[in-house]
Design an enzyme around this catalytic site. Structure first.
Site, PDB file in Angstrom:
ATOM      1  N   TYR A  71       0.993  -0.886  -0.405  1.00 45.54           N
ATOM      2  CA  TYR A  71      -0.177   0.449  -0.445  1.00 45.54           C
ATOM      3  C   TYR A  71       0.619   1.283  -0.159  1.00 45.54           C
ATOM      4  O   TYR A  71       2.102   1.510   0.856  1.00 45.54           O
ATOM      5  CB  TYR A  71      -0.971   0.266   1.185  1.00 45.54           C
ATOM      6  CG  TYR A  71      -1.883   1.155   1.228  1.00 45.54           C
ATOM      7  CD1 TYR A  71      -3.159   0.786   1.380  1.00 45.54           C
ATOM      8  CD2 TYR A  71      -1.531   1.945   1.540  1.00 45.54           C
ATOM      9  CE1 TYR A  71      -3.977   2.130   1.611  1.00 45.54           C
ATOM     10  CE2 TYR A  71      -2.736   3.539   1.134  1.00 45.54           C
ATOM     11  CZ  TYR A  71      -3.819   3.573   1.534  1.00 45.54           C
ATOM     12  OH  TYR A  71      -4.082   4.689   1.319  1.00 45.54           O
ATOM     13  N   LYS A 143      -5.795  12.603   5.633  1.00 41.41           N
ATOM     14  CA  LYS A 143      -5.626  11.086   5.444  1.00 41.41           C
ATOM     15  C   LYS A 143      -4.485  11.005   5.502  1.00 41.41           C
ATOM     16  O   LYS A 143      -4.173   9.293   5.595  1.00 41.41           O
ATOM     17  CB  LYS A 143      -6.526  11.400   3.763  1.00 41.41           C
ATOM     18  CG  LYS A 143      -5.870   9.905   2.524  1.00 41.41           C
ATOM     19  CD  LYS A 143      -5.688  10.629   1.495  1.00 41.41           C
ATOM     20  CE  LYS A 143      -5.384   9.124   0.689  1.00 41.41           C
ATOM     21  NZ  LYS A 143      -3.853   9.127   0.778  1.00 41.41           N
ATOM     22  N   TYR A 146      -3.407   9.824   8.879  1.00 44.59           N
ATOM     23  CA  TYR A 146      -4.330   8.486   9.144  1.00 44.59           C
ATOM     24  C   TYR A 146      -4.217   6.826   8.584  1.00 44.59           C
ATOM     25  O   TYR A 146      -4.080   5.814   9.610  1.00 44.59           O
ATOM     26  CB  TYR A 146      -5.867   8.514   9.049  1.00 44.59           C
ATOM     27  CG  TYR A 146      -6.762   7.267   8.858  1.00 44.59           C
ATOM     28  CD1 TYR A 146      -7.171   6.740   9.954  1.00 44.59           C
ATOM     29  CD2 TYR A 146      -7.063   6.229   8.502  1.00 44.59           C
ATOM     30  CE1 TYR A 146      -8.310   6.045  10.601  1.00 44.59           C
ATOM     31  CE2 TYR A 146      -7.547   4.866   8.497  1.00 44.59           C
ATOM     32  CZ  TYR A 146      -8.055   4.591   9.900  1.00 44.59           C
ATOM     33  OH  TYR A 146      -8.903   3.649  10.407  1.00 44.59           O
ATOM     34  N   GLU A 147      -3.328   7.173   7.535  1.00 43.73           N
ATOM     35  CA  GLU A 147      -2.717   6.244   6.638  1.00 43.73           C
ATOM     36  C   GLU A 147      -1.490   5.793   7.799  1.00 43.73           C
ATOM     37  O   GLU A 147      -1.138   4.583   8.102  1.00 43.73           O
ATOM     38  CB  GLU A 147      -2.856   6.048   5.026  1.00 43.73           C
ATOM     39  CG  GLU A 147      -3.544   6.579   4.857  1.00 43.73           C
ATOM     40  CD  GLU A 147      -2.973   7.067   2.922  1.00 43.73           C
ATOM     41  OE1 GLU A 147      -3.729   6.732   2.252  1.00 43.73           O
ATOM     42  OE2 GLU A 147      -1.752   7.385   2.897  1.00 43.73           O
ATOM     43  N   LEU A 148      -0.895   6.176   8.111  1.00 42.91           N
ATOM     44  CA  LEU A 148       0.611   6.644   8.788  1.00 42.91           C
ATOM     45  C   LEU A 148       0.262   5.882   9.901  1.00 42.91           C
ATOM     46  O   LEU A 148       1.020   4.757  10.301  1.00 42.91           O
ATOM     47  CB  LEU A 148       1.272   7.868   8.761  1.00 42.91           C
ATOM     48  CG  LEU A 148       3.224   8.053   9.611  1.00 42.91           C
ATOM     49  CD1 LEU A 148       3.886   6.825   9.181  1.00 42.91           C
ATOM     50  CD2 LEU A 148       3.146   9.282   9.862  1.00 42.91           C
TER      51      LEU A 148
END
Length: 229
Positions: A71, A143, A146-148
């Site tokens: 990802y 975003k 949050y992904e991190l």
């Protein structure tokens, strides 16, 4: 009456000085060679592992239930042309997918419109074998953060995914500091060094392949012409 004759047993000959010296020298040489070979294995472990994968065709992805090899997370809100977003889209993703045959998940490209963003992110992370983070000084959007944070939690707490940290800007020079990033081992970090990292046989691409899941991939001995970042 019995008579017994006693004889002195011959003394065993001592090891000659020449044999002793030769044995010591041979032992020292063998020890040095062993240490030298160990150092070589440590220095060239990435090349050795990649060669082993190439010769054996090992595939760690079979039956793991995952859809994506990685990802790819990066700051997508920046409008600068020469930023990490451009690097991720124009350099990193094309080479990993087209030259090495990995399957990447890129949220902006692969998400189906209409769903809940957080749910989609979690779903993609669950389907991915690696979380590849391209750090940026602008890594501040909801975003991206949050992904991190979600990916690091899955990696360090749940142990469901492994993290690859791409440093196009050294971590020490980042404008923000996340404590969990500092906990990542150095072996999980790959530094982009501009033109030096562009050829496909550079240490940058070799280390990324080393950190990515083992699977049969395309090989290329030629250099890849990249656009300037």
């Amino acid at each position: 009456m019995r008579l017994f004759e006693l004889k002195l047993k011959d003394k065993s000959q001592d090891i000659s000085k020449k044999v002793f010296t030769t044995s010591i020298i041979a032992s020292i040489i063998c020890s040095i060679l062993i240490v030298f070979l160990i150092c070589l294995c440590i220095m060239f472990r990435i090349q050795i592992v990649l060669l082993y994968r190439s010769l054996t065709g090992v595939d760690e992805t079979i039956g793991d239930g995952k859809e994506y090899d990685a990802y790819l997370s990066f700051e997508s809100s920046s409008s600068c042309e020469a930023d990490e977003r451009h690097f991720a889209f124009q350099t990193l993703a094309p080479i990993l997918e087209n030259s090495f045959g990995y399957k990447l998940c890129i949220f902006e490209r692969d998400v189906v419109p209409g769903g809940a963003q957080v749910d989609d992110m979690n779903s993609f992370l669950e389907k991915s074998r690696r979380l590849m983070i391209v750090l940026s000084n602008d890594f501040t959007s909801c975003k991206a953060m949050y992904e991190l944070e979600s990916g690091l939690h899955k990696a360090m707490v749940e142990r469901k995914i492994k993290v690859i940290l791409i440093e196009s800007t050294p971590l020490s020079e980042q404008s923000f500091q996340l404590e969990s990033l500092q906990l990542l081992k150095m072996k999980n970090r790959v530094k982009w060094k501009g033109d030096k990292s562009r050829p496909l046989n550079s240490q940058f691409w070799k280390k990324i392949q080393y950190l990515m899941p083992a699977k049969p991939i395309k090989s290329s001995s030629s250099f890849f012409t990249l656009k300037a970042i």
